[in-house]
Design an enzyme around this catalytic site. Structure first.
Site, mmCIF file in Angstrom:
data_model
loop_
_atom_site.group_PDB
_atom_site.id
_atom_site.type_symbol
_atom_site.label_atom_id
_atom_site.label_comp_id
_atom_site.label_asym_id
_atom_site.label_seq_id
_atom_site.Cartn_x
_atom_site.Cartn_y
_atom_site.Cartn_z
ATOM 1 C CD GLU B 60 -1.916 -2.284 1.524
ATOM 2 O OE1 GLU B 60 -0.757 -2.675 1.745
ATOM 3 O OE2 GLU B 60 -2.675 -3.110 1.266
ATOM 4 C CG HIS B 129 -11.889 -6.286 6.134
ATOM 5 N ND1 HIS B 129 -10.889 -7.007 6.759
ATOM 6 C CD2 HIS B 129 -11.384 -6.521 4.616
ATOM 7 C CE1 HIS B 129 -9.801 -7.972 6.081
ATOM 8 N NE2 HIS B 129 -10.145 -7.539 4.911
#
Lengths: 323, 324
Positions: B60, B129
């Site tokens: 990321e 999440h």
């Protein structure tokens, strides 16, 4: 005496002296409180700055770290713009918003001045991606220290650049210390060139105290990169003669070790070599010193005369100004 | 008008952006062959090729930072991060580079980058999440934060964000992807500056955004059935906040319920409440009410997750307290 080799050596020597004298003057200016904040000097590491920037092309983007005065000067950013930045003036290369650790110059394609260790690597990968996708034959030069090798971003970026065969020259200035932590106390494998090679890119170690060796290695790497072979990694083995920053009492290393490395002073070494080979005399040295002295004095005058940003403009440059 | 989904509206926005500007490209984890973790970019690889629809490794920080570099290099990257929780792995690049480069460089280097990511709870994906951290990002000067809640905004916000000279974070609430509604055939770019009144009312103001807008509208319907006429404001843009729209509504209704899927402490809801207290305190006829996510990591079990996040009944109860 005036062949291309002598000319190259003279330019490298001139650049190293220029950086050394500038850094020495910065210490005085810091002591006099003209410069504030964190300031990191590259005394001892001048061969890296001079050698890499000598090899880089004018359109190649450069991404650097917080120890970047030498990189910026060798890149061609005017000394007065660098010094005025450290004075916090609007004629500084970042309008006084960045300081010593954040020198930027869009015209010289100099993208900082990044004070997060390894934080510049992803940006360099992206600059290279833009050049690749736009079909421009450039290579991005990305400088960082050995401390960055311990960061995740280093590993993510070497992998990504190698995977996409991006035109990046990764230049690791291995000065053996991440601030006060010796490399063997931080890295399980201290041979950084070997570690970088595991990502599938060309990688080799260079004597970072030899400006000619640095320059030639960078030229070779840049040729390979521009030929489409993907990124290269150079481990430039060097040493900083001074403390990490102006706040560092240097409790973590022996004076004898510093003395040992000073015997390999890149400026001494180059000037001795050039003298021995008849390429340099006292007169040339004196001329370089005098030109550098004049340049520094002019830079100080320009920095001192530089206007301060009005406080009313505090919130400018948070978002782009639309015309 | 054509019946379509939020997911397809996002994809149409991406397609139009890729078609209209050669500098636009997209990268992220599984955006290409897989078609996007939530299917948003399905088919784009076939249409635009692997150079412009780039699958990345699970890195990321590297690919978000590469987006910053590519933007500096003259391109218009769209970076997709699977969920807002994963964006924390790239927080250094977002905060220390994207948000600061323009300022640190004295205005010399702007970063025209769009980062898209999924946010929010409601799908039993548990605590790594499901969080709503857009309010954190809205704390950071130098960023713009947008939250499309309607199909029209899903279709049009990206196009405007790509024309912006500065970094824009676009948050897609995970519960919206399958929402199916009519969308105008000529839907296109929309502003990313103003809040919108999604339902006019005179008795109280409810502010919501992203995934909570539909919850707020459902609550407003319940309230209407009970004779309470709620105005629902869709914030749309969390930074810079359209303060004028909020103050104007409160000045009309004199009561305020703030709905925020972030945690209450130090949240966007706190910011809105503070601004109304600073600038419109004497317009208020009742204390400000907030409906936020319970201060727990989002749990997996369905009944616990539902109890953790704002529900219509919670908003109705808050509204009734405000109306008195």
């Amino acid at each position: 005496m005036n062949g291309p080799r002598a000319k190259q050596r003279r330019e490298l020597l001139r650049q190293m002296i220029r950086i050394r004298r500038f850094e020495e003057r910065c210490v005085e200016l810091y002591s006099a409180a003209a410069i504030r904040g964190f300031m990191h000097l590259c005394i001892g590491e001048e061969a890296v700055a001079a050698g890499i920037m000598h090899a880089a092309g004018p359109d190649d983007p450069v991404v650097s770290t917080y120890r970047e005065h030498g990189h910026a000067l060798a890149r061609g950013i005017p000394m007065e713009a660098v010094l005025a930045e450290m004075y916090g003036r609007t004629n500084g290369c970042s309008r006084g918003r960045g300081g010593s650790m954040h020198l930027f110059d869009a015209g010289h394609r100099f993208y900082g001045g990044n004070a997060i260790v390894a934080g510049g690597l992803p940006v360099a990968v992206g600059l290279a991606l833009a050049d690749r996708m736009s079909g421009r034959p450039r290579a991005t030069v990305c400088l960082f220290g050995d401390g960055a090798v311990a960061e995740g971003e280093f590993h993510e970026c070497l992998n990504l650049a190698a995977l996409w065969r991006l035109p990046v020259l990764f230049c690791c200035e291995n000065n053996l210390y991440a601030m006060g932590t010796a490399i063997e106390r931080a890295q399980a494998e201290t041979d950084l060139a070997t570690r970088a090679a595991s990502y599938g890119l060309s990688s080799w170690a260079v004597d970072g105290m030899d400006a000619v060796a640095v320059s030639e290695a960078a030229e070779r790497a840049l040729r390979s990169i521009r030929g489409g072979s993907g990124p290269c990694f150079l481990e430039l083995r060097t040493y900083r003669f001074r403390a990490h920053s102006m706040y560092d009492p240097e409790r973590y290393r022996d004076k004898s070790e510093v003395q040992e490395w000073k015997r390999r002073d890149p400026i001494e070494r180059m000037s001795t070599l050039m003298r021995d080979e008849g390429e340099l005399g006292d007169r040339e040295i004196a001329t370089i010193e005098s030109e550098v002295d004049k340049e520094i004095r002019n830079a100080i005058a320009a920095a001192e005369a530089g206007p301060l940003e009005p406080v009313e403009d505090l919130t400018r440059f948070v978002y782009s100004e639309r015309s | 008008m054509t019946k379509t989904t939020y997911r397809e509206a996002l994809r149409e926005g991406l397609r139009e952006a890729l078609k209209e500007d050669d500098r636009v490209f997209m990268m992220g984890e599984d955006v290409g062959r897989y078609g996007g973790c939530f299917g948003v970019s399905l088919g784009l690889l076939e249409e635009f090729g692997p150079d412009r629809i780039r699958d990345t490794p699970l890195s990321e920080s590297a690919f978000v930072g590469a987006g910053i570099g590519a933007a500096l290099g003259g391109l218009r990257p769209i970076v997709e991060i699977m969920t807002v929780n994963f964006s924390l792995l790239a927080l250094d690049q977002i905060m220390n580079n994207a948000a600061t480069l323009l300022h640190m460089s004295g205005g010399a280097l702007n970063v025209p980058l769009v980062i898209r990511m999924t946010t929010g709870a409601g799908r039993q994906l548990a605590a790594q999440h499901s969080h709503s951290l857009e309010g954190w990002y809205a704390h950071i000067p130098g960023l713009k934060v947008i939250t499309p809640s309607t199909l029209e905004d899903a279709r049009g916000m990206l196009l405007t964000a790509l024309r912006d000279p500065d970094p824009v974070l676009l948050f897609e609430h995970g519960s919206l992807y399958n929402v199916s509604e009519e969308l105008a055939d000529d839907a296109g770019a929309v502003d990313i500056e103003r809040a919108a009144v999604r339902r006019s009312g005179k008795d109280l103001t409810i502010t919501a955004y992203g995934g909570t807008l539909r919850t707020a509208l459902a609550a407003a319907d319940d309230l209407a059935a009970q004779g309470i006429d709620a105005e629902v404001i869709d914030l749309r843009v969390l930074r810079p906040l359209d303060e004028a729209a909020i103050l104007a509504s409160v000045t009309r209704t004199h009561r305020l319920v703030i709905v925020d899927e972030g945690w209450r402490s130090g949240s966007l809801s706190a910011e809105i409440a503070a601004r109304v207290a600073e600038k419109a305190l004497y317009e208020l006829d009742a204390p400000i009410e907030r409906v936020c996510t319970a201060e727990v990591p989002i749990p997996y079990a369905k009944q616990l997750e539902e109890a953790a996040i704002p529900r219509p009944a919670d908003i109705v109860a808050a509204a009734k307290r405000a109306v008195g």
